[in-house]
Design a protein around this motif. Sequence first.
Motif, short mmCIF file in Angstrom:
data_model
loop_
_atom_site.label_atom_id
_atom_site.label_comp_id
_atom_site.label_asym_id
_atom_site.label_seq_id
_atom_site.Cartn_x
_atom_site.Cartn_y
_atom_site.Cartn_z
N CYS A 1 0.84 -1.21 0.00
CA CYS A 1 0.00 0.00 0.00
C CYS A 1 0.86 1.25 0.00
CB CYS A 1 -0.94 -0.01 1.20
SG CYS A 1 -2.27 -1.20 1.07
N VAL A 2 1.97 1.23 0.73
CA VAL A 2 2.88 2.38 0.73
C VAL A 2 3.59 2.49 -0.62
CG1 VAL A 2 4.95 3.33 1.81
CG2 VAL A 2 3.18 2.31 3.22
N PHE A 3 3.96 1.34 -1.19
CA PHE A 3 4.65 1.33 -2.49
C PHE A 3 3.77 1.87 -3.61
CE2 PHE A 3 8.00 -2.22 -1.74
CZ PHE A 3 8.69 -1.36 -0.91
N LEU A 4 2.45 1.83 -3.45
CA LEU A 4 1.57 2.35 -4.50
C LEU A 4 1.86 3.81 -4.81
CD1 LEU A 4 -1.90 0.79 -3.65
CD2 LEU A 4 -0.53 0.39 -5.68
N PHE A 5 2.36 4.56 -3.83
CA PHE A 5 2.61 5.98 -4.01
C PHE A 5 3.96 6.28 -4.63
CE2 PHE A 5 -0.45 5.75 -0.49
CZ PHE A 5 -1.48 6.46 -1.08
N SER A 6 4.83 5.28 -4.77
CA SER A 6 6.15 5.53 -5.37
C SER A 6 6.12 5.05 -6.82
CB SER A 6 7.24 4.84 -4.58
OG SER A 6 7.01 3.46 -4.50
N PHE A 7 5.67 5.95 -7.68
CA PHE A 7 5.48 5.65 -9.10
C PHE A 7 6.83 5.72 -9.81
CE2 PHE A 7 4.40 6.83 -13.43
CZ PHE A 7 3.45 5.88 -13.73
N PRO A 8 7.14 4.89 -10.74
CA PRO A 8 6.43 3.78 -11.35
C PRO A 8 6.84 2.40 -10.79
CG PRO A 8 8.23 4.38 -12.80
CD PRO A 8 8.28 5.30 -11.59
#
Length: 125
Positions: free
Chosen positions: A87-94
Amino acid sequence: MDNHHFRLGWIFIGIGLLGGCIMLVTVPMIVEQLKEINSYFGDAELTAFQNIVLILISSIPLLAIIGGILHYMQHALASPILLVTSCVFLFSFPIGTAIAVYYFWYRFSYLKNQEMKVGVNEWTS
């Protein structure tokens, strides 16, 4: 252990190690910048809120490493740890988003299909 399980364990360990190395370099610079900003307001120390945010951000690579190791060992604690980390990784695009989507696909779609196939095989044999 299937290929996806094996890959996900190593992906989370690798991204956690990479993130930890990056954090070792960037956190001291961030702390110095925050102290400089705070000195304009009269105090050159970090506030409690800033300390908590830095600790939370710094714990994300550690959670990824621990979650990856536990996932590789097929431990029950791996699932909640990797759900939070994803869930936290979702914000570190791409890259983080791709890893999170891969984990969510594996967790919610691929494993369910594997369980259904096992159930069908048990009934037919």
